[in-house]
Design a protein around this motif. Structure first.
Motif, PDB file in Angstrom:
ATOM      1  N   PHE A  57       0.839  -1.240  -0.030  1.00  0.00           N
ATOM      2  CA  PHE A  57      -0.077   0.106  -0.112  1.00  0.00           C
ATOM      3  C   PHE A  57       0.919   1.281   0.162  1.00  0.00           C
ATOM      4  O   PHE A  57       1.805   1.592   0.656  1.00  0.00           O
ATOM      5  CB  PHE A  57      -1.006  -0.047   1.436  1.00  0.00           C
ATOM      6  CG  PHE A  57      -1.756  -1.074   1.061  1.00  0.00           C
ATOM      7  CD1 PHE A  57      -3.198  -0.967   0.724  1.00  0.00           C
ATOM      8  CD2 PHE A  57      -1.660  -2.248   1.758  1.00  0.00           C
ATOM      9  CE1 PHE A  57      -3.834  -1.982   0.442  1.00  0.00           C
ATOM     10  CE2 PHE A  57      -2.619  -3.390   1.704  1.00  0.00           C
ATOM     11  CZ  PHE A  57      -3.769  -3.253   1.148  1.00  0.00           C
ATOM     12  N   ARG A  58       0.624   2.176  -0.849  1.00  0.00           N
ATOM     13  CA  ARG A  58       1.630   3.194  -0.995  1.00  0.00           C
ATOM     14  C   ARG A  58       1.813   4.153   0.137  1.00  0.00           C
ATOM     15  O   ARG A  58       3.147   4.319   0.556  1.00  0.00           O
ATOM     16  CB  ARG A  58       0.981   4.467  -2.220  1.00  0.00           C
ATOM     17  CG  ARG A  58       0.915   3.733  -3.555  1.00  0.00           C
ATOM     18  CD  ARG A  58       0.149   4.846  -4.726  1.00  0.00           C
ATOM     19  NE  ARG A  58      -0.024   4.242  -5.670  1.00  0.00           N
ATOM     20  CZ  ARG A  58      -0.997   3.600  -6.213  1.00  0.00           C
ATOM     21  NH1 ARG A  58      -2.043   3.578  -5.360  1.00  0.00           N
ATOM     22  NH2 ARG A  58      -0.951   3.009  -7.349  1.00  0.00           N
ATOM     23  N   ILE A  59       0.653   4.346   0.921  1.00  0.00           N
ATOM     24  CA  ILE A  59       1.186   5.381   2.218  1.00  0.00           C
ATOM     25  C   ILE A  59       1.677   4.668   3.098  1.00  0.00           C
ATOM     26  O   ILE A  59       2.820   4.814   3.929  1.00  0.00           O
ATOM     27  CB  ILE A  59      -0.432   5.726   2.660  1.00  0.00           C
ATOM     28  CG1 ILE A  59      -0.671   6.958   1.545  1.00  0.00           C
ATOM     29  CG2 ILE A  59      -0.378   6.467   4.022  1.00  0.00           C
ATOM     30  CD1 ILE A  59      -2.025   7.430   1.869  1.00  0.00           C
ATOM     31  N   LEU A  60       1.408   3.198   3.393  1.00  0.00           N
ATOM     32  CA  LEU A  60       2.005   2.373   4.378  1.00  0.00           C
ATOM     33  C   LEU A  60       3.417   2.030   4.108  1.00  0.00           C
ATOM     34  O   LEU A  60       4.392   1.945   4.920  1.00  0.00           O
ATOM     35  CB  LEU A  60       1.235   1.180   4.623  1.00  0.00           C
ATOM     36  CG  LEU A  60      -0.200   1.065   5.218  1.00  0.00           C
ATOM     37  CD1 LEU A  60      -0.714  -0.070   5.142  1.00  0.00           C
ATOM     38  CD2 LEU A  60      -0.222   2.090   6.425  1.00  0.00           C
ATOM     39  N   ALA A  61       3.567   2.036   2.934  1.00  0.00           N
ATOM     40  CA  ALA A  61       5.122   1.701   2.261  1.00  0.00           C
ATOM     41  C   ALA A  61       6.212   2.866   2.790  1.00  0.00           C
ATOM     42  O   ALA A  61       7.162   2.615   3.149  1.00  0.00           O
ATOM     43  CB  ALA A  61       5.245   1.584   0.679  1.00  0.00           C
ATOM     44  N   ALA A  62       5.609   4.013   2.791  1.00  0.00           N
ATOM     45  CA  ALA A  62       6.483   5.156   3.382  1.00  0.00           C
ATOM     46  C   ALA A  62       6.449   5.379   4.606  1.00  0.00           C
ATOM     47  O   ALA A  62       6.945   6.250   5.201  1.00  0.00           O
ATOM     48  CB  ALA A  62       5.913   6.483   2.550  1.00  0.00           C
ATOM     49  N   ALA A  63       5.816   4.681   5.543  1.00  0.00           N
ATOM     50  CA  ALA A  63       5.420   4.730   6.951  1.00  0.00           C
ATOM     51  C   ALA A  63       6.655   4.180   7.648  1.00  0.00           C
ATOM     52  O   ALA A  63       7.360   3.252   7.120  1.00  0.00           O
ATOM     53  CB  ALA A  63       4.168   4.245   7.421  1.00  0.00           C
ATOM     54  N   THR A  64       6.912   4.673   8.981  1.00  0.00           N
ATOM     55  CA  THR A  64       8.038   4.222   9.848  1.00  0.00           C
ATOM     56  C   THR A  64       7.264   2.886  10.513  1.00  0.00           C
ATOM     57  O   THR A  64       5.961   2.769  10.637  1.00  0.00           O
ATOM     58  CB  THR A  64       8.577   5.075  10.902  1.00  0.00           C
ATOM     59  OG1 THR A  64       7.551   5.610  11.740  1.00  0.00           O
ATOM     60  CG2 THR A  64       8.882   6.366  10.223  1.00  0.00           C
ATOM     61  N   GLU A  65       8.093   2.167  11.057  1.00  0.00           N
ATOM     62  CA  GLU A  65       7.656   0.894  12.130  1.00  0.00           C
ATOM     63  C   GLU A  65       6.719   1.588  13.132  1.00  0.00           C
ATOM     64  O   GLU A  65       5.730   1.013  13.477  1.00  0.00           O
ATOM     65  CB  GLU A  65       8.806   0.248  12.715  1.00  0.00           C
ATOM     66  CG  GLU A  65       9.384  -0.550  11.543  1.00  0.00           C
ATOM     67  CD  GLU A  65       8.734  -1.659  10.886  1.00  0.00           C
ATOM     68  OE1 GLU A  65       7.826  -2.455  11.696  1.00  0.00           O
ATOM     69  OE2 GLU A  65       8.856  -1.976   9.621  1.00  0.00           O
ATOM     70  N   GLU A  66       7.229   2.762  13.739  1.00  0.00           N
ATOM     71  CA  GLU A  66       6.309   3.241  14.741  1.00  0.00           C
ATOM     72  C   GLU A  66       5.065   3.839  14.262  1.00  0.00           C
ATOM     73  O   GLU A  66       4.138   3.515  15.132  1.00  0.00           O
ATOM     74  CB  GLU A  66       7.242   4.543  15.401  1.00  0.00           C
ATOM     75  CG  GLU A  66       8.531   4.322  16.229  1.00  0.00           C
ATOM     76  CD  GLU A  66       9.501   3.700  15.043  1.00  0.00           C
ATOM     77  OE1 GLU A  66       9.700   4.301  13.994  1.00  0.00           O
ATOM     78  OE2 GLU A  66      10.494   3.053  15.677  1.00  0.00           O
ATOM     79  N   GLN A  67       5.057   4.449  13.344  1.00  0.00           N
ATOM     80  CA  GLN A  67       3.691   4.653  12.464  1.00  0.00           C
ATOM     81  C   GLN A  67       2.799   3.652  12.498  1.00  0.00           C
ATOM     82  O   GLN A  67       1.754   3.646  12.517  1.00  0.00           O
ATOM     83  CB  GLN A  67       3.880   5.539  11.309  1.00  0.00           C
ATOM     84  CG  GLN A  67       4.455   6.890  11.676  1.00  0.00           C
ATOM     85  CD  GLN A  67       4.809   7.620  10.250  1.00  0.00           C
ATOM     86  OE1 GLN A  67       5.463   7.120   9.587  1.00  0.00           O
ATOM     87  NE2 GLN A  67       4.633   9.025  10.222  1.00  0.00           N
TER      88      GLN A  67
END
Length: 109
Positions: free
Chosen positions: A62-72
Motif C-alpha cells: 500500500f502506497r502510504i504504508l510503504a512510506a511509513a515508519t515502523e512506529e507509525q
C-alpha cells in the motif's frame, strides 16, 4: 479493498437506517471481522480473524504504508466493528475483507 476517505458512510453498516415502523425489526449489527492487528518488524502487519486464522501482509503493498515508519505502522487502530484497519496519523484505512481477498494497491516487490 482500499478505502481512502473514512469520513461519511462508505460502509453499509454506517449508513443511516430508515426509521422503524411498528412491527419491523432492525438488521443485526455487522459481524465482527477480526480480533486484533499486530505489526511485526520489517513492515509486516498481521490480522487475527474471529475464527482464529491469522492473515499477514507486507505494508509495502500500500502506497502510504510503504512510506511509513515502523512506529507509525504500530499505531494501527481497529475500527468499524473490526471491519477496518485505521492509521489516524497517516490518514489511511484498509478493509479487512480486502486484505483477506488479497486486494492490494501495489504488486509484490
Amino acid at each position: 479493498a482500499y478505502v481512502r476517505n473514512h469520513h461519511g458512510p462508505w460502509c453499509p453498516a454506517l449508513a443511516p437506517h430508515a426509521p422503524e415502523s411498528p412491527g419491523t425489526r432492525r438488521s443485526p449489527p455487522p459481524r465482527r471481522m477480526f480480533c486484533h492487528a499486530h505489526v511485526c518488524g520489517k513492515g509486516t502487519i498481521y490480522v487475527e480473524l474471529h475464527d482464529g486464522r491469522i492473515v499477514g501482509f507486507p505494508a509495502n503493498r500500500f502506497r502510504i504504508l510503504a512510506a511509513a515508519t515502523e512506529e507509525q505502522l504500530a499505531r494501527v487502530q481497529v475500527e468499524v466493528n473490526g471491519y477496518t484497519l485505521r492509521w489516524e496519523e497517516l490518514d489511511e484505512d484498509i478493509t479487512v475483507p480486502g486484505i483477506v481477498a488479497g486486494h492490494f494497491q501495489l504488486p509484490p516487490k
